[in-house]
Scaffold this motif. Structure first.
Motif, PDB file in Angstrom:
ATOM      1  N   ILE A  71      -7.108   3.120  -1.196  1.00  0.00           N
ATOM      2  CA  ILE A  71      -5.774   2.659  -0.781  1.00  0.00           C
ATOM      3  C   ILE A  71      -5.361   3.369   0.502  1.00  0.00           C
ATOM      4  O   ILE A  71      -4.840   2.747   1.440  1.00  0.00           O
ATOM      5  CB  ILE A  71      -4.746   2.907  -1.894  1.00  0.00           C
ATOM      6  CG1 ILE A  71      -5.011   1.980  -3.083  1.00  0.00           C
ATOM      7  CG2 ILE A  71      -3.311   2.696  -1.374  1.00  0.00           C
ATOM      8  CD1 ILE A  71      -4.181   2.286  -4.312  1.00  0.00           C
ATOM      9  N   ALA A  89       2.073   1.755  -3.456  1.00  0.00           N
ATOM     10  CA  ALA A  89       1.004   2.255  -4.325  1.00  0.00           C
ATOM     11  C   ALA A  89       0.804   3.753  -4.140  1.00  0.00           C
ATOM     12  O   ALA A  89       0.555   4.483  -5.104  1.00  0.00           O
ATOM     13  CB  ALA A  89      -0.293   1.510  -4.030  1.00  0.00           C
ATOM     14  N   LEU A 131       0.827  -1.201   0.000  1.00  0.00           N
ATOM     15  CA  LEU A 131       0.000   0.000   0.000  1.00  0.00           C
ATOM     16  C   LEU A 131       0.863   1.253   0.000  1.00  0.00           C
ATOM     17  O   LEU A 131       0.542   2.244  -0.663  1.00  0.00           O
ATOM     18  CB  LEU A 131      -0.935  -0.012   1.215  1.00  0.00           C
ATOM     19  CG  LEU A 131      -2.021  -1.109   1.201  1.00  0.00           C
ATOM     20  CD1 LEU A 131      -2.697  -1.208   2.561  1.00  0.00           C
ATOM     21  CD2 LEU A 131      -3.044  -0.837   0.104  1.00  0.00           C
TER      22      LEU A 131
END
Length: 242
Positions: A189, A57, A54
């Motif tokens: 996210i 990302a 995460l």
């Protein structure tokens, strides 16, 4: 196309991307440093790996570009205005109540009736809950408070403030649904990462319960500093009700 978890979208939408990403880096490192103790309390290596993924990302160009296209900016300003007006009203009501209760005793109403129990800060839900919580006490001294509000009932003013807060939140809900899918995905996210960090912190406190030096490391200090920095830049200064 996978369906988004809108609860996570809403959870992540207002969080500073870079601050949350930096917090994720710190939290993942903490999880690795205490992997054995955390594993004994149910935290897995996969959970740490998810934080890493995460974090990566949120560092992508896609995330940076999505952050630059925040479509809910206008409604956020509306919500800030509603919060500020509500907090001003709360402050005046509390001052008025202290005058009224200093003059005479009112059955079932004391100064403690108007305590929040925590700082209201810039939390719309906390302010809304406070308005609901003190409504009975305000109604009990409505007539006595009227001189401080130009002859108007404070209880009605507080109901209007609550409605304004609810309205700003409803507008915010609509704005979440209307932002581009790509932006919603980044919000999700962020929400997922924040949820994982908060879970890690709880597990860490269980694993090291009573060991304050280690327990204290399981926090969101990096993220909180970023939140405060962003608020200062936006001029959204926290002024808790007196």
């Amino acid at each position: 196309m996978a369906e988004l978890d809108m609860n996570l979208v809403k959870k992540g939408m207002k969080e500073p991307r870079e601050g949350l990403r930096d917090q994720g880096v710190v939290s993942a490192g903490l999880a690795r440093n205490h992997a054995a103790a955390l594993a004994a309390c149910g935290w897995t290596a996969d959970a740490t790996a998810e934080i890493d993924a995460l974090v990566e990302a949120l560092g992508s160009k896609v995330a940076q570009q999505a952050e630059a296209r925040i479509a809910a900016k206008g409604t956020t300003a509306d919500e800030r205005a509603a919060r500020a007006a509500a907090k001003e009203l709360i402050g005046k009501v509390r001052l008025g109540a202290s005058i009224v209760l200093g003059r005479e005793k009112v059955p079932g109403v004391t100064l403690e009736s108007f305590e929040a129990g925590h700082a209201l800060g810039q939390s719309t839900p906390k302010i809304a809950m406070y308005l609901e919580k003190v409504a009975p006490a305000v109604e009990a001294i409505d007539e006595r408070l009227m001189p401080f509000f130009g002859g108007e009932k404070a209880s009605l003013l507080m109901k209007a403030a609550r409605a304004s807060l609810d309205g700003s939140q409803a507008t915010q809900e609509v704005s979440v649904a209307t932002v581009p899918r790509e932006t919603q995905e980044i919000y999700e996210i962020k929400g997922r990462l924040l949820k994982r960090i908060e879970e890690l912190n709880k597990v860490g406190k269980i694993a090291f319960y009573g060991q304050n030096d280690i327990m204290g490391q399981f926090n969101k200090d990096v993220l909180n500093r970023s939140r405060k920095s962003r608020k200062a830049e936006a001029g959204d200064v926290t002024t808790d009700a007196p």
